[in-house]
Design an enzyme around this catalytic site. Structure first.
Site, PDB file in Angstrom:
ATOM      1  N   GLU A   1       0.851  -1.206   0.000  1.00 52.71           N
ATOM      2  CA  GLU A   1       0.000   0.000   0.000  1.00 52.71           C
ATOM      3  C   GLU A   1       0.885   1.254   0.000  1.00 52.71           C
ATOM      4  O   GLU A   1       0.634   2.202  -0.739  1.00 52.71           O
ATOM      5  CB  GLU A   1      -0.908   0.025   1.239  1.00 52.71           C
ATOM      6  CG  GLU A   1      -1.961  -1.069   1.286  1.00 52.71           C
ATOM      7  CD  GLU A   1      -3.196  -0.783   0.426  1.00 52.71           C
ATOM      8  OE1 GLU A   1      -3.261   0.277  -0.230  1.00 52.71           O
ATOM      9  OE2 GLU A   1      -4.090  -1.648   0.406  1.00 52.71           O
TER      10      GLU A   1
ATOM     11  N   ASP B   1      -5.697  -3.520   8.839  1.00 53.72           N
ATOM     12  CA  ASP B   1      -6.460  -4.314   7.869  1.00 53.72           C
ATOM     13  C   ASP B   1      -5.716  -5.597   7.513  1.00 53.72           C
ATOM     14  O   ASP B   1      -6.283  -6.699   7.526  1.00 53.72           O
ATOM     15  CB  ASP B   1      -6.711  -3.500   6.586  1.00 53.72           C
ATOM     16  CG  ASP B   1      -7.337  -2.152   6.878  1.00 53.72           C
ATOM     17  OD1 ASP B   1      -7.881  -1.987   7.985  1.00 53.72           O
ATOM     18  OD2 ASP B   1      -7.262  -1.261   6.014  1.00 53.72           O
TER      19      ASP B   1
HETATM   20  C1  GLA Z   1      -7.818   2.392   6.772  1.00 54.87           C
HETATM   21  C2  GLA Z   1      -6.341   2.014   6.923  1.00 54.87           C
HETATM   22  C3  GLA Z   1      -6.075   1.440   8.322  1.00 54.87           C
HETATM   23  C4  GLA Z   1      -6.618   2.350   9.411  1.00 54.87           C
HETATM   24  C5  GLA Z   1      -8.046   2.786   9.098  1.00 54.87           C
HETATM   25  C6  GLA Z   1      -8.542   3.815  10.077  1.00 54.87           C
HETATM   26  O1  GLA Z   1      -8.608   1.246   6.822  1.00 54.87           O
HETATM   27  O2  GLA Z   1      -5.967   1.060   5.962  1.00 54.87           O
HETATM   28  O3  GLA Z   1      -4.706   1.201   8.494  1.00 54.87           O
HETATM   29  O4  GLA Z   1      -5.775   3.463   9.605  1.00 54.87           O
HETATM   30  O5  GLA Z   1      -8.192   3.307   7.790  1.00 54.87           O
HETATM   31  O6  GLA Z   1      -8.656   3.241  11.334  1.00 54.87           O
END
Ligand code: GLA
Length: 386
Positions: free
Chosen positions: A168, A180
């Site tokens: 990412e 995630d």
């Molecule tokens: C996205 C990012 C995560 C996190 C969320 C907010 O999903 O990928 O890493 O920062 O936003 O909690």
């Protein structure tokens, strides 16, 4: 509608079968391995992961399946049912799209010693894109898991999550945290994951699905994570940490009263970390009303201090909070559109889903979608016998 374990298993089996059949059809041979990775919803702890804080996501029964086989010529060909065609990496005009995730995972896996040479890949997914249910993390973890199978070596759950987070950062330009990828790689069925984003230590928080249902409420207002709000907030948190003289906001207990943006963001992170731990305890004790209240507080903090919710999410959450049978509701994920998460009484779940979709439509004129999800296990891969 609430789903049960066997429905989740059926969904997993069906998508794996579709990926296998489509691969065979497109590439004229059987795949050597298949992998499957779930999407995720975060129950609480948003915008805390990149400040080394606490999060409590769960993997959900929406899946990305990847079928693949090694190629001798070193090239990488990938296709998906969403795209409907196979592309050869390096020959596509649009390396800004989904193919950059394929490229990123293949490159970084090779760098980590998982050398497979070339690859043919076919991808099927039921994780909605652009809704904040982590379709890109599911894609990356799915491909990495497939490569582990083909290479005959596993990276380990957190190393795989970190590799996919780097994809990412380095290939998609999204400065995300680890939440995630960690839950998608390492979740256990029936439980959410309480993750300490500093130590990467995890605790299971069992979700008693006979008592409660977790609903995802999609505002259908698209969000782009690469959009400036995410990176802006992350910078504000780093600035606040610098001003407070700490490595990250994880180390802050009290935020001074100042009301500028970095300090407001810091206040959210510090209070949210405490809420994640309190929510975990409430769920473990079966105190659903308390857990729901903590979710409501989390939304208010994301709205008023972190200022990342937006009109559609506020509308969805307010509608949910006023429905009988709802313990609590909040935005989930990065914010600014996407989905809310709702904790509801199990026996009211179906009615809550219907009533919420109707209330949201009459309030905003937008057609949202509300569905129950269940806590499934993380990514897995299998060799296909020839
Ligand atoms: C996205 C990012 C995560 C996190 C969320 C907010 O999903 O990928 O890493 O920062 O936003 O909690």
């Amino acid at each position: 509608m609430p789903v049960n374990q066997s429905q989740a298993d059926d969904a997993r089996a069906a998508i794996l079968e579709r990926a296998t059949a489509a691969f065979t059809d497109r590439f004229g041979r059987k795949p050597e391995a298949v992998a499957i990775a779930p999407g995720r919803v975060n129950l609480i702890g948003d915008h805390t992961d990149y400040s080394e804080g606490f999060v409590l996501p769960m993997a959900i029964d929406r899946f990305t399946a990847v079928a693949g086989a090694v190629r001798g010529d070193g090239s990488v060909r990938a296709g998906s049912s969403r795209e409907g065609r196979v592309v050869t990496l390096g020959e596509v005009d649009d390396e800004g799209g989904w193919t950059r995730y394929v490229r990123g995972v293949v490159d970084l896996c090779a760098g980590a010693g998982l050398l497979v040479g070339g690859l043919d890949l076919w991808i099927e997914s039921s994780v909605p894109t652009g809704s904040g249910l982590s379709s890109s993390a599911a894609l990356c973890v799915g491909i990495a898991t497939l490569i582990e199978m083909l290479a005959g070596r596993s990276l380990g759950v957190m190393a795989k999550a970190e590799l996919c987070q780097r994809v990412e950062h380095e290939y998609a330009g999204v400065p995300c945290g680890i939440m995630d990828q960690a839950v998608i790689a390492g979740a256990e069925a029936g439980s959410a994951m309480l993750l300490d984003c500093r130590s990467l230590g995890v605790e299971r928080v069992e979700i008693d699905e006979s008592e409660v249902a977790v609903l995802v409420a999609d505002t259908r207002q698209p969000r782009t994570l690469a959009g400036s709000a995410y990176a802006d907030r992350r910078r504000a948190c780093e600035e606040a940490a610098g001003r407070l003289g700490v490595r990250s906001l994880r180390d802050v207990r009290d935020v001074p009263g100042s009301d500028d943006e970095p300090m407001r963001c810091a206040r959210h992170v510090v209070t949210e970390n405490a809420r994640v731990l309190a929510f975990g305890e409430a769920v473990n004790a079966g105190q659903w009303a308390k857990a729901g209240e903590i979710m409501n507080d989390s939304h208010a903090s994301l709205r008023d201090d972190f200022r990342i919710t937006g009109e559609s999410l506020d509308a969805m959450v307010e509608c949910a909070q006023s429905i009988d049978g709802v313990y609590g509701a909040r935005m989930t994920g990065a914010g600014m559109g996407g989905c809310a998460v709702v904790l509801a009484r199990r026996e009211r779940a179906e009615r809550v889903s219907r009533e919420l979709a109707a209330a949201y439509e009459s309030r905003t004129g937008r057609i949202g979608e509300v569905f129950a999800v269940r806590a499934v296990g993380g990514a897995s891969g299998f060799l296909v016998s020839s």
